[in-house]
Design a protein around this motif. Structure first.
Motif, PDB file in Angstrom:
ATOM      1  N   VAL A 174       0.840  -1.207   0.000  1.00 23.64           N
ATOM      2  CA  VAL A 174       0.000   0.000   0.000  1.00 23.64           C
ATOM      3  C   VAL A 174       0.869   1.249   0.000  1.00 23.64           C
ATOM      4  O   VAL A 174       0.622   2.202  -0.744  1.00 23.64           O
ATOM      5  N   LEU A 175       1.915   1.241   0.820  1.00 27.71           N
ATOM      6  CA  LEU A 175       2.814   2.399   0.869  1.00 27.71           C
ATOM      7  C   LEU A 175       3.535   2.597  -0.468  1.00 27.71           C
ATOM      8  O   LEU A 175       3.688   3.736  -0.938  1.00 27.71           O
ATOM      9  N   ALA A 176       3.974   1.509  -1.073  1.00 26.94           N
ATOM     10  CA  ALA A 176       4.626   1.618  -2.386  1.00 26.94           C
ATOM     11  C   ALA A 176       3.651   2.171  -3.423  1.00 26.94           C
ATOM     12  O   ALA A 176       4.038   2.969  -4.296  1.00 26.94           O
ATOM     13  N   THR A 177       2.391   1.766  -3.322  1.00 26.78           N
ATOM     14  CA  THR A 177       1.374   2.286  -4.231  1.00 26.78           C
ATOM     15  C   THR A 177       1.170   3.783  -4.026  1.00 26.78           C
ATOM     16  O   THR A 177       1.010   4.546  -4.993  1.00 26.78           O
ATOM     17  N   VAL A 178       1.170   4.225  -2.772  1.00 27.67           N
ATOM     18  CA  VAL A 178       1.045   5.651  -2.473  1.00 27.67           C
ATOM     19  C   VAL A 178       2.195   6.433  -3.108  1.00 27.67           C
ATOM     20  O   VAL A 178       1.991   7.498  -3.711  1.00 27.67           O
ATOM     21  N   ALA A 179       3.415   5.895  -2.986  1.00 25.22           N
ATOM     22  CA  ALA A 179       4.570   6.557  -3.601  1.00 25.22           C
ATOM     23  C   ALA A 179       4.403   6.650  -5.114  1.00 25.22           C
ATOM     24  O   ALA A 179       4.678   7.702  -5.722  1.00 25.22           O
ATOM     25  N   ASP A 180       3.936   5.574  -5.735  1.00 28.69           N
ATOM     26  CA  ASP A 180       3.704   5.587  -7.183  1.00 28.69           C
ATOM     27  C   ASP A 180       2.656   6.627  -7.579  1.00 28.69           C
ATOM     28  O   ASP A 180       2.796   7.319  -8.593  1.00 28.69           O
ATOM     29  N   LEU A 181       1.582   6.704  -6.779  1.00 22.18           N
ATOM     30  CA  LEU A 181       0.520   7.669  -7.074  1.00 22.18           C
ATOM     31  C   LEU A 181       1.050   9.095  -7.048  1.00 22.18           C
ATOM     32  O   LEU A 181       0.722   9.916  -7.917  1.00 22.18           O
ATOM     33  N   LEU A 182       1.854   9.393  -6.046  1.00 19.32           N
ATOM     34  CA  LEU A 182       2.414  10.743  -5.928  1.00 19.32           C
ATOM     35  C   LEU A 182       3.296  11.079  -7.129  1.00 19.32           C
ATOM     36  O   LEU A 182       3.210  12.179  -7.695  1.00 19.32           O
ATOM     37  N   LEU A 183       4.129  10.133  -7.532  1.00 20.15           N
ATOM     38  CA  LEU A 183       5.015  10.366  -8.678  1.00 20.15           C
ATOM     39  C   LEU A 183       4.225  10.494  -9.974  1.00 20.15           C
ATOM     40  O   LEU A 183       4.542  11.332 -10.826  1.00 20.15           O
ATOM     41  N   VAL A 271      -1.413  27.312 -12.945  1.00 15.91           N
ATOM     42  CA  VAL A 271       0.013  27.300 -12.614  1.00 15.91           C
ATOM     43  C   VAL A 271       0.220  26.516 -11.319  1.00 15.91           C
ATOM     44  O   VAL A 271      -0.398  26.807 -10.299  1.00 15.91           O
ATOM     45  N   VAL A 272       1.075  25.506 -11.394  1.00 11.09           N
ATOM     46  CA  VAL A 272       1.467  24.752 -10.205  1.00 11.09           C
ATOM     47  C   VAL A 272       2.964  24.950 -10.027  1.00 11.09           C
ATOM     48  O   VAL A 272       3.749  24.565 -10.900  1.00 11.09           O
ATOM     49  N   PRO A 273       3.395  25.582  -8.949  1.00  9.20           N
ATOM     50  CA  PRO A 273       4.817  25.872  -8.777  1.00  9.20           C
ATOM     51  C   PRO A 273       5.674  24.614  -8.845  1.00  9.20           C
ATOM     52  O   PRO A 273       5.286  23.559  -8.328  1.00  9.20           O
ATOM     53  N   GLU A 274       6.833  24.729  -9.462  1.00 11.22           N
ATOM     54  CA  GLU A 274       7.759  23.609  -9.525  1.00 11.22           C
ATOM     55  C   GLU A 274       8.187  23.189  -8.129  1.00 11.22           C
ATOM     56  O   GLU A 274       8.418  21.995  -7.879  1.00 11.22           O
ATOM     57  N   GLU A 275       8.283  24.170  -7.207  1.00 13.28           N
ATOM     58  CA  GLU A 275       8.648  23.826  -5.825  1.00 13.28           C
ATOM     59  C   GLU A 275       7.630  22.874  -5.207  1.00 13.28           C
ATOM     60  O   GLU A 275       7.996  21.976  -4.434  1.00 13.28           O
ATOM     61  N   LEU A 276       6.354  23.057  -5.546  1.00 13.34           N
ATOM     62  CA  LEU A 276       5.311  22.184  -5.003  1.00 13.34           C
ATOM     63  C   LEU A 276       5.409  20.788  -5.606  1.00 13.34           C
ATOM     64  O   LEU A 276       5.284  19.784  -4.899  1.00 13.34           O
ATOM     65  N   LEU A 277       5.629  20.711  -6.919  1.00 18.68           N
ATOM     66  CA  LEU A 277       5.768  19.395  -7.560  1.00 18.68           C
ATOM     67  C   LEU A 277       7.003  18.668  -7.044  1.00 18.68           C
ATOM     68  O   LEU A 277       6.984  17.442  -6.850  1.00 18.68           O
ATOM     69  N   ALA A 278       8.080  19.430  -6.801  1.00 17.36           N
ATOM     70  CA  ALA A 278       9.279  18.822  -6.230  1.00 17.36           C
ATOM     71  C   ALA A 278       8.996  18.302  -4.822  1.00 17.36           C
ATOM     72  O   ALA A 278       9.513  17.242  -4.412  1.00 17.36           O
ATOM     73  N   LEU A 279       8.153  19.031  -4.072  1.00 18.19           N
ATOM     74  CA  LEU A 279       7.781  18.589  -2.728  1.00 18.19           C
ATOM     75  C   LEU A 279       6.983  17.286  -2.784  1.00 18.19           C
ATOM     76  O   LEU A 279       7.174  16.391  -1.952  1.00 18.19           O
ATOM     77  N   VAL A 280       6.098  17.166  -3.772  1.00 19.05           N
ATOM     78  CA  VAL A 280       5.334  15.923  -3.951  1.00 19.05           C
ATOM     79  C   VAL A 280       6.291  14.768  -4.250  1.00 19.05           C
ATOM     80  O   VAL A 280       6.141  13.663  -3.720  1.00 19.05           O
ATOM     81  N   ASP A 281       7.303  15.035  -5.072  1.00 19.95           N
ATOM     82  CA  ASP A 281       8.303  14.004  -5.370  1.00 19.95           C
ATOM     83  C   ASP A 281       9.087  13.607  -4.115  1.00 19.95           C
ATOM     84  O   ASP A 281       9.381  12.430  -3.903  1.00 19.95           O
ATOM     85  N   GLU A 282       9.415  14.585  -3.289  1.00 23.64           N
ATOM     86  CA  GLU A 282      10.129  14.288  -2.040  1.00 23.64           C
ATOM     87  C   GLU A 282       9.270  13.431  -1.106  1.00 23.64           C
ATOM     88  O   GLU A 282       9.775  12.514  -0.450  1.00 23.64           O
ATOM     89  N   LEU A 283       7.993  13.751  -1.072  1.00 21.11           N
ATOM     90  CA  LEU A 283       7.089  12.949  -0.251  1.00 21.11           C
ATOM     91  C   LEU A 283       7.027  11.515  -0.773  1.00 21.11           C
ATOM     92  O   LEU A 283       7.037  10.559   0.008  1.00 21.11           O
ATOM     93  N   ALA A 284       6.999  11.364  -2.094  1.00 22.58           N
ATOM     94  CA  ALA A 284       6.982  10.025  -2.683  1.00 22.58           C
ATOM     95  C   ALA A 284       8.232   9.247  -2.288  1.00 22.58           C
ATOM     96  O   ALA A 284       8.163   8.056  -1.936  1.00 22.58           O
ATOM     97  N   ALA A 285       9.397   9.893  -2.324  1.00 22.59           N
ATOM     98  CA  ALA A 285      10.640   9.228  -1.950  1.00 22.59           C
ATOM     99  C   ALA A 285      10.624   8.820  -0.477  1.00 22.59           C
ATOM    100  O   ALA A 285      11.085   7.727  -0.113  1.00 22.59           O
ATOM    101  N   ALA A 286      10.074   9.691   0.376  1.00 24.03           N
ATOM    102  CA  ALA A 286       9.996   9.377   1.803  1.00 24.03           C
ATOM    103  C   ALA A 286       9.053   8.197   2.050  1.00 24.03           C
ATOM    104  O   ALA A 286       9.325   7.333   2.884  1.00 24.03           O
ATOM    105  N   VAL A 287       7.931   8.168   1.327  1.00 25.14           N
ATOM    106  CA  VAL A 287       6.977   7.060   1.476  1.00 25.14           C
ATOM    107  C   VAL A 287       7.605   5.751   1.014  1.00 25.14           C
ATOM    108  O   VAL A 287       7.429   4.701   1.648  1.00 25.14           O
ATOM    109  N   LEU A 288       8.354   5.804  -0.076  1.00 31.02           N
ATOM    110  CA  LEU A 288       9.029   4.602  -0.567  1.00 31.02           C
ATOM    111  C   LEU A 288      10.048   4.107   0.460  1.00 31.02           C
ATOM    112  O   LEU A 288      10.179   2.901   0.688  1.00 31.02           O
ATOM    113  N   ARG A 289      10.752   5.025   1.096  1.00 33.88           N
ATOM    114  CA  ARG A 289      11.703   4.650   2.155  1.00 33.88           C
ATOM    115  C   ARG A 289      10.954   3.970   3.311  1.00 33.88           C
ATOM    116  O   ARG A 289      11.402   2.954   3.843  1.00 33.88           O
ATOM    117  N   LEU A 290       9.823   4.529   3.676  1.00 36.05           N
ATOM    118  CA  LEU A 290       9.009   3.942   4.746  1.00 36.05           C
ATOM    119  C   LEU A 290       8.552   2.537   4.371  1.00 36.05           C
ATOM    120  O   LEU A 290       8.588   1.612   5.188  1.00 36.05           O
TER     121      LEU A 290
END
Length: 362
Positions: A174-183, A271-290
């Motif tokens: 489930v966590l891996a799926t969440v990471a995939d969804l975010l990416l 307009v969606v700031p690149e900083e926000l999309l990068a934050l979503v990617d960071e969250l995905a990486a953290a979820v994958l680590r979890l």
């Protein structure tokens, strides 16, 4: 007959493979219960011994004690009601209807479960049809059911290690799926790909079944750990998974909303700031680590640090549009939920996600 595709055939074979331990246990339990009732108790036709064993074992490991108890008590009540009715009114169609109605009513008054209610009705039908109302027959049916129940409980201690790990594996998935969804969602928004954004949203909406299976597996894991004396140490992990199911469910819901808003923003060319999309990617990486640390049984400190970094970074992401603000809010809420999945309590998780200027978070 509709031809079966290779993919469908593989799915069916995989399903059979996953149920193989249950099938073997049920088959062995039925045969062993019959042998014991036939040769140890001396019953000529101990039909309810294998039936009770199969019902007690079932196709899952959960609620075995309850199932066995319901089968044994259901047989006793069903035979008693059927015996009394046959002695008073004989056998026939209306007698069967009376026995079934009366037996099920008694079960409902006793607040019995579905299995016991059905057993009472079935036993009443058997007794009414065959009119075996001697005391020996009544006791014999009950001892047959008790024998099958005992066999089911004994065989339930032979639990495959893989089955006990199943809740952890499902949580990891489930966590891996969440990471995939975010990416998926961030990638589609970054590229302005409306179709991919819709696919990501559809993917997000399909996560509920996985969560339902996780809850069921966690409950079964606890039941197995209590029932199986050789695997009691698995109770701690089962309790851990059961505890994380609630915040994980909230996190998944937040990610669904996030995916929807990114899809809407892409469709409307907001307009969606690149900083926000990068934050979503960071969250995905953290979820994958979890996910990886949980599955490997490693300490979750590294995953907590990664999620906390997302919480800190979320404070400085600029606002730009309604959809972007919604996505940012969901990132922050999901981060809190995922920190709780990693073992933090509510207050500690919220401390890792500081409030933004002018915001009263939580």
């Amino acid at each position: 007959m509709v031809p079966v595709s290779r993919l469908e055939l593989r799915a069916r074979v995989d399903r059979l493979r996953s149920y193989a331990p249950h099938v073997v246990l049920c088959a062995v339990g039925a045969g062993l219960a019959y042998l014991l009732a036939r040769h140890l108790l001396g019953h000529e036709q101990p039909i309810f011994a294998p039936i009770a064993a199969v019902l007690g074992l079932g196709v899952s490991y959960g609620q075995r004690l309850r199932r066995v108890g319901e089968v044994v008590v259901g047989v006793a009540i069903g035979v008693l009601v059927g015996d009394l009715m046959v002695r008073a009114f004989g056998t026939g169609a209306w007698q069967i209807a009376l026995v079934v109605g009366l037996g099920m009513s008694v079960a409902i008054l006793l607040r019995a479960g579905t299995l016991m209610i059905n057993q009472i009705a079935i036993q009443g039908v058997f007794v009414t049809l065959y009119a075996q109302t001697t005391t020996g027959a009544i006791v014999g049916r009950w001892t047959d059911a008790a024998t099958g129940g005992v066999v089911a409980l004994l065989l339930a201690t032979l639990v495959p290690r893989r089955q006990l790990r199943r809740p952890v594996v499902l949580a990891q998935e489930v966590l891996a799926t969440v990471a995939d969804l975010l990416l998926e969602a961030s990638s589609a928004a970054r590229d302005g790909d409306v179709e991919r954004g819709r696919d990501a949203l559809a993917h997000a909406r399909g996560t509920q079944e996985r969560l339902d299976r996780l809850r069921a597996a966690a409950a079964e894991g606890l039941d197995v750990a209590r029932l199986t004396p050789f695997r009691r140490h698995h109770a701690v992990r089962a309790q851990t998974v059961q505890a994380l199911a609630v915040p994980l469910d909230r996190a998944v819901r937040n990610v669904r909303v996030l995916s929807r808003r990114l899809a809407v923003a892409t469709e409307r060319m907001e307009v969606v700031p690149e900083e926000l999309l990068a934050l979503v990617d960071e969250l995905a990486a953290a979820v994958l680590r979890l996910s990886e640390d949980l599955g490997a049984g490693r300490p979750l400190d590294g995953a907590v640090d990664a999620l906390a970094a997302v919480g800190l970074a979320s404070v400085v992401v600029p606002r730009s549009s309604l959809s972007a603000d919604v996505v940012l809010a969901q990132v922050r809420s999901a981060t809190v939920d995922l920190l709780m999945v990693a073992g933090l309590d509510d207050a500690s998780a919220r401390e890792k996600v500081p409030a933004r200027a002018g915001e009263r978070f939580g």
